[in-house]
Each structure stands twice: as C-alpha cells, then as structure tokens.
Design an enzyme around this catalytic site. Structure first.
Site, PDB file in Angstrom:
ATOM      1  N   ARG A 245       4.605  -8.422  -0.221  1.00  0.00           N
ATOM      2  CA  ARG A 245       4.261  -7.388  -1.194  1.00  0.00           C
ATOM      3  C   ARG A 245       5.367  -6.333  -1.185  1.00  0.00           C
ATOM      4  O   ARG A 245       5.816  -5.899  -0.128  1.00  0.00           O
ATOM      5  CB  ARG A 245       2.893  -6.779  -0.865  1.00  0.00           C
ATOM      6  CG  ARG A 245       1.755  -7.770  -1.078  1.00  0.00           C
ATOM      7  CD  ARG A 245       0.409  -7.189  -0.710  1.00  0.00           C
ATOM      8  NE  ARG A 245       0.270  -7.030   0.736  1.00  0.00           N
ATOM      9  CZ  ARG A 245      -0.832  -6.544   1.309  1.00  0.00           C
ATOM     10  NH1 ARG A 245      -1.860  -6.158   0.559  1.00  0.00           N
ATOM     11  NH2 ARG A 245      -0.897  -6.429   2.625  1.00  0.00           N
TER      12      ARG A 245
ATOM     13  N   HIS B 285       7.555  -3.712 -31.364  1.00  0.00           N
ATOM     14  CA  HIS B 285       7.580  -4.986 -32.082  1.00  0.00           C
ATOM     15  C   HIS B 285       6.157  -5.355 -32.455  1.00  0.00           C
ATOM     16  O   HIS B 285       5.212  -5.134 -31.703  1.00  0.00           O
ATOM     17  CB  HIS B 285       8.239  -6.084 -31.252  1.00  0.00           C
ATOM     18  CG  HIS B 285       7.591  -6.360 -29.930  1.00  0.00           C
ATOM     19  ND1 HIS B 285       6.531  -7.230 -29.780  1.00  0.00           N
ATOM     20  CD2 HIS B 285       7.869  -5.890 -28.683  1.00  0.00           C
ATOM     21  CE1 HIS B 285       6.184  -7.292 -28.506  1.00  0.00           C
ATOM     22  NE2 HIS B 285       6.972  -6.487 -27.811  1.00  0.00           N
TER      23      HIS B 285
ATOM     24  N   ASP C 136      16.315   9.437 -39.654  1.00  0.00           N
ATOM     25  CA  ASP C 136      15.674   8.128 -39.478  1.00  0.00           C
ATOM     26  C   ASP C 136      16.369   7.291 -38.401  1.00  0.00           C
ATOM     27  O   ASP C 136      15.770   6.354 -37.861  1.00  0.00           O
ATOM     28  CB  ASP C 136      15.704   7.337 -40.787  1.00  0.00           C
ATOM     29  CG  ASP C 136      14.820   7.938 -41.870  1.00  0.00           C
ATOM     30  OD1 ASP C 136      13.997   8.804 -41.535  1.00  0.00           O
ATOM     31  OD2 ASP C 136      14.958   7.540 -43.037  1.00  0.00           O
TER      32      ASP C 136
ATOM     33  N   ASN D 209     -18.195  -6.170  -0.075  1.00  0.00           N
ATOM     34  CA  ASN D 209     -17.177  -5.753   0.888  1.00  0.00           C
ATOM     35  C   ASN D 209     -17.073  -4.240   0.977  1.00  0.00           C
ATOM     36  O   ASN D 209     -17.431  -3.652   1.992  1.00  0.00           O
ATOM     37  CB  ASN D 209     -15.833  -6.390   0.538  1.00  0.00           C
ATOM     38  CG  ASN D 209     -15.901  -7.906   0.655  1.00  0.00           C
ATOM     39  OD1 ASN D 209     -16.085  -8.596  -0.344  1.00  0.00           O
ATOM     40  ND2 ASN D 209     -15.799  -8.438   1.866  1.00  0.00           N
TER      41      ASN D 209
ATOM     42  N   HIS E  35      14.784   3.682 -39.335  1.00  0.00           N
ATOM     43  CA  HIS E  35      13.534   3.223 -39.940  1.00  0.00           C
ATOM     44  C   HIS E  35      13.513   3.606 -41.414  1.00  0.00           C
ATOM     45  O   HIS E  35      14.055   4.632 -41.836  1.00  0.00           O
ATOM     46  CB  HIS E  35      12.314   3.778 -39.195  1.00  0.00           C
ATOM     47  CG  HIS E  35      12.207   5.282 -39.213  1.00  0.00           C
ATOM     48  ND1 HIS E  35      11.689   5.993 -40.267  1.00  0.00           N
ATOM     49  CD2 HIS E  35      12.542   6.206 -38.273  1.00  0.00           C
ATOM     50  CE1 HIS E  35      11.703   7.272 -40.000  1.00  0.00           C
ATOM     51  NE2 HIS E  35      12.232   7.441 -38.785  1.00  0.00           N
ATOM     52  N   TYR E  36      12.896   2.757 -42.199  1.00  0.00           N
ATOM     53  CA  TYR E  36      12.694   3.009 -43.621  1.00  0.00           C
ATOM     54  C   TYR E  36      11.356   2.377 -43.983  1.00  0.00           C
ATOM     55  O   TYR E  36      11.148   1.173 -43.767  1.00  0.00           O
ATOM     56  CB  TYR E  36      13.828   2.388 -44.451  1.00  0.00           C
ATOM     57  CG  TYR E  36      13.714   2.673 -45.932  1.00  0.00           C
ATOM     58  CD1 TYR E  36      14.112   3.910 -46.438  1.00  0.00           C
ATOM     59  CD2 TYR E  36      13.191   1.722 -46.802  1.00  0.00           C
ATOM     60  CE1 TYR E  36      14.000   4.186 -47.791  1.00  0.00           C
ATOM     61  CE2 TYR E  36      13.079   1.993 -48.154  1.00  0.00           C
ATOM     62  CZ  TYR E  36      13.475   3.228 -48.643  1.00  0.00           C
ATOM     63  OH  TYR E  36      13.347   3.504 -49.992  1.00  0.00           O
TER      64      TYR E  36
ATOM     65  N   ASP F 114       4.312  -3.165 -25.997  1.00  0.00           N
ATOM     66  CA  ASP F 114       4.972  -3.520 -27.258  1.00  0.00           C
ATOM     67  C   ASP F 114       5.987  -2.466 -27.673  1.00  0.00           C
ATOM     68  O   ASP F 114       6.854  -2.734 -28.513  1.00  0.00           O
ATOM     69  CB  ASP F 114       3.938  -3.687 -28.386  1.00  0.00           C
ATOM     70  CG  ASP F 114       3.175  -4.992 -28.300  1.00  0.00           C
ATOM     71  OD1 ASP F 114       3.462  -5.807 -27.402  1.00  0.00           O
ATOM     72  OD2 ASP F 114       2.264  -5.203 -29.132  1.00  0.00           O
TER      73      ASP F 114
ATOM     74  N   ASP G 129       4.371  -8.696 -34.468  1.00  0.00           N
ATOM     75  CA  ASP G 129       4.686 -10.004 -35.050  1.00  0.00           C
ATOM     76  C   ASP G 129       6.206 -10.216 -35.075  1.00  0.00           C
ATOM     77  O   ASP G 129       6.747 -10.782 -36.025  1.00  0.00           O
ATOM     78  CB  ASP G 129       4.097 -10.151 -36.453  1.00  0.00           C
ATOM     79  CG  ASP G 129       2.605 -10.399 -36.419  1.00  0.00           C
ATOM     80  OD1 ASP G 129       2.096 -10.801 -35.353  1.00  0.00           O
ATOM     81  OD2 ASP G 129       1.943 -10.182 -37.455  1.00  0.00           O
TER      82      ASP G 129
ATOM     83  N   GLU H  68     -11.407  -0.513  -3.540  1.00  0.00           N
ATOM     84  CA  GLU H  68     -10.680   0.102  -2.431  1.00  0.00           C
ATOM     85  C   GLU H  68      -9.453   0.833  -2.964  1.00  0.00           C
ATOM     86  O   GLU H  68      -9.173   0.832  -4.165  1.00  0.00           O
ATOM     87  CB  GLU H  68     -10.263  -0.952  -1.405  1.00  0.00           C
ATOM     88  CG  GLU H  68      -9.246  -1.963  -1.922  1.00  0.00           C
ATOM     89  CD  GLU H  68      -8.882  -3.025  -0.884  1.00  0.00           C
ATOM     90  OE1 GLU H  68      -9.597  -3.155   0.133  1.00  0.00           O
ATOM     91  OE2 GLU H  68      -7.874  -3.727  -1.096  1.00  0.00           O
TER      92      GLU H  68
ATOM     93  N   ASP I  45       0.829  -1.213   0.000  1.00  0.00           N
ATOM     94  CA  ASP I  45       0.000   0.000   0.000  1.00  0.00           C
ATOM     95  C   ASP I  45       0.862   1.263   0.000  1.00  0.00           C
ATOM     96  O   ASP I  45       0.667   2.171   0.818  1.00  0.00           O
ATOM     97  CB  ASP I  45      -0.927   0.017   1.220  1.00  0.00           C
ATOM     98  CG  ASP I  45      -1.655  -1.299   1.437  1.00  0.00           C
ATOM     99  OD1 ASP I  45      -2.045  -1.929   0.438  1.00  0.00           O
ATOM    100  OD2 ASP I  45      -1.831  -1.699   2.603  1.00  0.00           O
TER     101      ASP I  45
END
Length: 482
Positions: A323, A365, A476, A188, A458-459, A381, A367, A225, A49
C-alpha cells in the site's frame, strides 16, 4: 446641478459595468480562490494509513503504518512532495512483550495545547488481535527529536477491538472519533464519537455515528473504520473506510451541520453510495484510510490516502506490504459537499481548467467531444494531466484523468478526446504551447503546436482551435487552472 449629478452617476455606473464586463463587454472571471496544485504520486511506497499534518512552523509532518507493524515513524518537509525524499525517523518501537507489543497500526500526529500527540493502535504479544488505542505525548518543538512518553490506553465503553483514533475541534470543543467492535453485534467495527477531557481521555458516553449496513461496507468484512474530518461551509464531513482492505476497500462519507449537536447521531447523515473507490482505468485499487491536509499556499484542500496499483492479492491483504501513500486535490461542489473524484493514475496529478468568461464552466469531455460545462459529473471528466508534449520539447499535452492514454487533440479544428494512436500526426494535433492567458496573464492559453496562432477556445460551449482576434475571442481562449 442635478443634471451634472445624474451624468456623474451614469458615468460611474458605466465605468463599473466596464470593470465587471471586461474589454468590449466580455464577461470575465476572477482568478480562482483555489488554484491548481501539482504533485507526483506516489508520495511514499509501503506506507499505509497515511496522516499528513501541516504545522504552524511551516513543516508538513507525515506518519503512516509500516508493513512490519513494529514501530512509529515520522518525516517532515516544507512541501508535500518533499515528504517523498525526506529522511525518516523512528520515534517509538513496539514493546518486547505484553500490550503494545504487536500490530502497531495507523498512527496520527497532532499538536494540542503546546505538545505533540500520536494516536495509534496496537495488539499484544499474547494476543495480536487484542487491538486497542494508545497515545504518545511529545515535548519539544520538533517531533522528530521530541521526548516521547506513553500516556496509555484510551478507555472506551467496552474492552474490545478498537482502532483508528483521530481528533478534531468544532466550535471550540475537541472530539475523538474512532472505530470499535460492539461485542453485542455480529460485525467488525462501527464509528464512534466522544468529547475529550484531555488528549488521552474521553468524556461522557460515546455515540455511535455509523454501522456498516450497505453492501459496499460489508464486502469481505463488515467494516466502518479510519474516520477523518474536514470542515467546509459550516458543515463537518467525516470520511471513513469500508469493507476488506483489498480492492473492495473504499471511502464513505458522513456529514453534519457544524452548529448541530455532533454527539446526537441524528445530526449526521450518511451517503448511501461510496465516495471514493477502486478505478481500473487509472490502475488504482483499494483507496482508503485517508486524512486531509492543505496545500503549501493554504488555498487548496488535499486528500491523503493509500492504495495499491494492482487488484489481485495473494493471501491475507494485511500481509501484502505494497500500500502506497498518495495525494490529490479535493474539490468542492457548488452545494458545499466534497467531490473526491477518482484515485488518479500514478505520476503527475491532474487539474481542472475553468473558463475565463464563464467562471462556473470547466473544460471537460462528453461523448469524447471537448466542451465547457458547469456542474460536471463525474468530476474526472473535467480533470486533465498536463504532461510533456507528445510532439516536441517545450510543449504540453492534456491527458484525460479518467481515461489515461486519451488526449485532447484537434481534428478539423474541433477539439476531441481521443486515444493516442502513436502517429506523428496525432502527436502534433495533441500538442500545444502553454502561453500566458490572452485575456489575463494569471490564466493560461493553449496555442496549437502545428497551427501557429490558433488557440484552444470555446464557442457555443464547444472547444475549437481558432485564431482569436477580438477581445471576446481572447476571453474564450483563456482558462484558469484549478
């Protein structure tokens, strides 16, 4: 004269277009308003908590439930990570008999009108389940050394099981939110909201905001809660915990316009699905009872919560002490709603990498192919842990947040997400040198470990490792950590 004025206007427009487009017309992004933050989990073992409050004195203050359920503790540090090693001070101990004598739960620390306040729940030595909400008031600059006095029980509409008080301000009005059992209903706890006349006294009639009705709110116990509030983009978001405190524990979400009447239940909408749940891939179970804080530079929102790193529990979960307090960055969707992602694996927290020249697109990512996309769902992802390079010192590898053990690696100069097979070849292909951004030194570029001069870029939105030569190529191959 008019011709010169037109020429001047055209020159200004061309220059402005150049500033916006970047070198050779390449579009570019500004460095993100909310850069990456890095922490190492867990922050604290055997602390449930958790509540972390960043004060104006430059310190973070941390309190949580201790497994003995017998006292209230505080730590402070100038960084969130520093709380993990900060000394702990007991500021209050349960009564030897009577009320406030058992089950000391879920303390929260707040600073209101020049004084410190701790909200907590407690049972009685005559009935440990007679849980009620109480308040401590502290006088002094440092709450670890403050003089604390008991302000007594928070009186609500019923004398019934009640806990998890939290306070927040919207448009100058201070509210109290909490969980309580309605004696007329077979469940509750529900969530309630009221104004505060002072830090320990509610004003007016409380309103019920949420009742556990969905299956994910009623597993083991019918529970809403642990409310926690964060504001963003003109809206108020209230996360809360649901179901039993084992691996079924999870977070739900309520939201309302900040301009609305928050004491009208109709102002609030409720997510039909949980927003934060156990994740077997990352080894985290029962995430819940959260709070929110901000990063050290104030530019990122941080989610604080507890969970366990195992699923199966012997006996009553309340008797299991393990915890742990954990933190990770909270992200925001384009529509202004929070995206909690998944409870990340223990160790260093992940980050996202946005494109320099497509600011709404992130490395992700899909696939198992690496690419850049906008509006990535699920968020994880597009999250990667920057870890020590698999192949050599001074290098890094990018490990998937939701598939631990899977790394970005190049294969035939295409970038894929693949599980490490332990070979030297894989390690080399999944290892990079982290360089200053080729198009902006505030960004980052990743040079291949085994192909010097080739960078991740990236391209057509897919990622490759290639040798950047033009300004566009360098753009890029430049990313911003978020």
């Amino acid at each position: 004269m008019r011709r010169n004025a037109v020429r001047l206007l055209l020159a200004v427009l061309v220059a402005l277009a150049g500033c916006l487009a970047g070198p050779l017309g390449t579009a570019r992004a500004a460095a993100p308003d909310s850069p990456a933050v890095t922490y190492t989990n867990p922050i604290a073992e055997k602390r449930a908590d958790p509540h972390i409050y960043k004060h104006t004195d430059g310190y973070y203050y941390f309190t949580a439930t201790v497994p003995e359920y017998d006292r209230i503790v505080l730590r402070r540090a100038t960084t969130i990570q520093g709380l993990s090693t900060a000394p702990e001070t007991t500021i209050w101990t349960k009564h030897a008999s009577g009320v406030m004598g058992a089950h000391i739960w879920a303390p929260e620390i707040h600073y209101i009108d020049g004084k410190w306040y701790v909200y907590f729940a407690a049972g009685s030595t005559s009935d440990v389940w007679a849980i009620r909400m109480y308040v401590l008031e502290g006088t002094g600059a440092n709450p670890l050394t403050a003089a604390w006095t008991e302000k007594g029980q928070i009186t609500t509409q019923w004398e019934s099981f009640s806990l998890d008080a939290t306070t927040f301000v919207v448009n100058g009005v201070r509210y109290l939110a909490w969980a309580q059992h309605d004696p007329s209903v077979d469940n509750n706890t529900d969530l309630y909201l009221a104004r505060l006349a002072n830090p320990w006294t509610i004003s007016g009639t409380p309103v019920r905001l949420s009742r556990p009705t969905y299956s994910w709110e009623t597993t083991g116990y019918k529970v809403n809660e642990g409310p926690a509030v964060i504001q963003h983009g003109g809206k108020v978001f209230m996360s809360y915990s649901a179901s039993a405190t084992d691996s079924n524990y999870c977070l739900g979400l309520l939201s309302a316009p900040a301009s609305s009447d928050l004491l009208n239940a109709a102002s609030w909408s409720k997510s039909s699905t949980p927003v934060f749940t156990s994740n077997a891939n990352t080894g985290q179970y029962g995430p819940g009872h959260n709070s929110f804080t901000v990063s050290e530079d104030g530019r990122s929102d941080v989610l604080v919560y507890h969970d366990r790193n195992y699923k199966d529990i012997s006996g009553d979960p309340l008797n299991d002490p393990n915890r742990r307090t954990r933190v990770q960055k909270l992200y925001w969707n384009a529509d202004g709603t929070p995206d909690f992602g998944v409870p990340v694996a223990d160790g260093v927290t992940p980050q996202r990498l946005s494109s320099y020249n497509f600011p709404d697109r992130f490395v992700r990512h899909y696939d198992y192919r690496a690419r850049i996309d906008a509006g990535v769902s699920p968020l994880a992802d597009s999250q990667f842990r920057v870890v020590a390079g698999l192949a050599g010192s001074g290098t890094v590898s990018l490990e998937s947040a939701n598939l631990p053990g899977y790394y970005l690696r190049h294969r035939n100069f295409e970038v894929w997400l693949e599980k490490s097979d332990g070979t030297a070849a894989f390690a080399s292909d999944a290892t990079f040198y982290r360089r200053a951004g080729l198009s902006d030194s505030a960004g980052v570029s990743y040079e291949s470990y085994n192909y010097a001069g080739r960078y991740v870029r990236h391209y057509n939105y897919l990622l490759y490792v290639q040798t950047p030569t033009t300004a566009t190529d360098k753009g890029d191959a430049t990313f911003y950590a978020q």
